[in-house]
Write an enzyme that holds these catalytic residues in place. Structure first.
Site, PDB file in Angstrom:
ATOM      1  N   PHE A 138     -23.460  17.633-100.762  1.00 53.15           N
ATOM      2  CA  PHE A 138     -24.271  16.653-101.475  1.00 53.15           C
ATOM      3  C   PHE A 138     -25.688  17.192-101.632  1.00 53.15           C
ATOM      4  O   PHE A 138     -26.342  17.519-100.649  1.00 53.15           O
ATOM      5  CB  PHE A 138     -24.310  15.295-100.769  1.00 53.15           C
ATOM      6  N   ASP A 223     -30.072  23.419 -97.677  1.00 56.15           N
ATOM      7  CA  ASP A 223     -30.485  22.047 -97.954  1.00 56.15           C
ATOM      8  C   ASP A 223     -30.567  21.321 -96.610  1.00 56.15           C
ATOM      9  O   ASP A 223     -29.552  20.901 -96.057  1.00 56.15           O
ATOM     10  CB  ASP A 223     -29.465  21.388 -98.895  1.00 56.15           C
ATOM     11  N   LYS A 252     -35.899  13.258 -96.966  1.00 54.78           N
ATOM     12  CA  LYS A 252     -35.555  12.159 -96.054  1.00 54.78           C
ATOM     13  C   LYS A 252     -36.598  11.893 -94.957  1.00 54.78           C
ATOM     14  O   LYS A 252     -37.509  11.128 -95.179  1.00 54.78           O
ATOM     15  CB  LYS A 252     -34.158  12.390 -95.486  1.00 54.78           C
TER      16      LYS A 252
HETATM   17  C1  LIG Z   1     -29.963  12.586 -99.317  1.00 55.37           C
HETATM   18  C2  LIG Z   1     -29.742  13.997 -99.620  1.00 55.37           C
HETATM   19  C3  LIG Z   1     -30.164  14.563-100.833  1.00 55.37           C
HETATM   20  C4  LIG Z   1     -30.783  13.740-101.936  1.00 55.37           C
HETATM   21  O1  LIG Z   1     -32.003  13.185-101.547  1.00 55.37           O
HETATM   22  P1  LIG Z   1     -32.676  12.048-102.476  1.00 55.37           P
HETATM   23  O2  LIG Z   1     -34.004  11.827-101.825  1.00 55.37           O
HETATM   24  O3  LIG Z   1     -31.784  10.855-102.442  1.00 55.37           O
HETATM   25  O4  LIG Z   1     -32.807  12.609-103.842  1.00 55.37           O
HETATM   26  C5  LIG Z   1     -29.970  15.909-101.011  1.00 55.37           C
HETATM   27  N1  LIG Z   1     -29.385  16.672-100.081  1.00 55.37           N
HETATM   28  C6  LIG Z   1     -28.973  16.163 -98.912  1.00 55.37           C
HETATM   29  C7  LIG Z   1     -28.354  17.067 -97.899  1.00 55.37           C
HETATM   30  C8  LIG Z   1     -29.118  14.814 -98.640  1.00 55.37           C
HETATM   31  O5  LIG Z   1     -28.675  14.315 -97.486  1.00 55.37           O
END
Ligand SMILES: *Cc1c(COP(=O)(O)O)cnc(C)c1O
Length: 403
Positions: A138, A223, A252
């Site tokens: 994700f 990420d 986050k």
């Molecule tokens: C939540 C998340 C995102 C997206 O972040 P947003 O602030 O909602 O755009 C991207 N990568 C990872 C691993 C995430 O947990």
């Protein structure tokens, strides 16, 4: 406004992108939040791994209040000290040499994707632009990041997707070796797949991925939007997994609840971004950076990382114990305070049952419950979670899957 009325107005005025729990949260204190009727909940969602310091942490509140009174925003046409200071702290505590700030995880990944393409373009010329990502990953909801996300349900209906992405199974080295070609600019992955159901990368796999990338000058992007900022018990998850990326993204927890994202990189890579190559109006504004600096100060100067490590172990062991005692629990996975359990029943019913018993938990997928509480969570609060889960699973065992 009464919760029922609020629900109706939400339906009337908000786009229907979210399936929400039927409560209206009005305030928070520490690891707890309170709904309109005054009911208390222990927060094992933490705003989806965002509220690292819990709710209403005095240092964070004070930093935001002070900065708001002084200067909220002024644009990147000028220097502001909080932004430069925040970059310095992140650089001094990571592999990276440079930072770029934005407002969310998706934007941080968007920046990472653009930086990787630009680096490859400037170094090797056109045509070497592909990014290999993981199935079940994700990375966000913008067009490039939903394309990077290896899940059909996120992409469906938004075609045509952005060209130049391919997908391989997570923790599968041979598949990656095959997917990396002379057109590949980068490999992008989460050290722990959070949204995808809490799957942790194997150390040996990551080491081999790093070697493969180094050998081919393919950039390795981590990420750490969810795993970063102490979530796993170290400031960044990569520190425990034994390899360093070339680019890392954060969001986050970074601002403790104030929206901010960051893309960090080594000097060699970051130099591909010159004036005018990328930008964000709000990115790194003084308010968000002051919040992030306050969060980092608490993480780095106090005992919170150590505590998160201990509480993470405690939660992990408690969940493993829960698995031993309840057949409905199939698996326990995670690191630090990013823990998940796979259950044989519908995870959403567990979320509802927990809510009624005063606990906020989150389901990611049909069969995985994810626990990402504030790092200030206590042993007593974890005991309460384990106790409630046990009650729910016991009842499920007696009443069967119809419940
Ligand atoms: C939540 C998340 C995102 C997206 O972040 P947003 O602030 O909602 O755009 C991207 N990568 C990872 C691993 C995430 O947990």
């Amino acid at each position: 406004m009464p919760t029922e009325e609020l629900k109706q107005d939400a339906e009337q005025y908000l786009m229907g992108t979210y399936a929400r729990q039927p409560i209206s949260i009005v305030r928070g204190r520490g690891s707890k939040v309170y709904d309109l009727e005054g009911r208390e909940y222990i927060d094992f969602v933490g705003g989806i791994a965002v509220n690292l310091l819990g709710h209403g942490h005095p240092d964070l509140v004070l930093a935001i209040q002070r900065q708001a009174a002084q200067l909220i925003h002024t644009s990147n046409l000028y220097y502001t000290e909080p932004q430069v200071k925040l970059a310095q702290v992140l650089v001094e505590h990571s592999f990276a040499d440079k930072a770029f700030f934005c407002n969310s995880g998706a934007e941080a990944n968007e920046a990472a994707i653009k930086l990787a393409r630009r680096y490859s373009h400037d170094t090797y010329g056109a045509g070497r632009f592909e990014i290999v990502t993981m199935k079940n990953s994700f990375h966000g909801r913008t067009m490039a990041t939903l394309t990077a996300t290896g899940q059909d349900k996120v992409q469906k209906g938004y075609e045509p997707l952005v060209p130049g992405f391919s997908y391989v199974p997570f923790n599968h080295l041979a598949a990656l070796e095959e997917a990396v070609t002379d057109k590949t600019a980068a490999v992008m992955l989460e050290p722990i797949q959070g949204e995808g159901g809490v799957h942790v990368a194997d150390r040996d796999y990551l080491k081999a991925v790093r070697e493969l990338c180094t050998q081919k000058d393919v950039l390795l992007i981590f990420d750490e939007v969810q795993t970063g900022m102490g979530r796993t018990g170290t400031l960044f998850a990569y520190e425990q997994l034994g390899v360093q990326p070339d680019i890392m993204t954060l969001a986050k927890g970074l601002g403790g609840g104030v929206p901010i994202g960051a893309c960090l990189a080594t000097d060699a890579v970051a130099k591909a971004f010159g004036p005018g190559s990328h930008a964000s109006t709000f990115g790194g504004n003084p308010l968000a950076c002051a919040a992030a600096l306050a969060v980092l100060r608490v993480l780095l100067e106090g005992r919170l990382l150590e505590q998160a490590r201990h509480m993470g172990d405690y939660l992990g062991k408690g969940l493993a114990d829960c698995k031993d005692r309840h057949r409905v629990v199939r698996d326990v996975r995670g690191l630090g305070l990013l823990q998940g359990i796979e259950v044989e029943m519908d995870a959403r019913t567990v979320v509802g049952d927990c809510l009624r018993r005063g606990l906020l938990v989150n389901a990611t997928g049909e069969h995985v419950l994810r626990f990402v509480p504030p790092l200030i969570i206590t042993q007593r609060e974890i005991d309460r979670l384990l106790d409630v889960l046990s009650q729910i699973f016991n009842r499920h065992a007696v009443e069967g899957p119809a419940h």
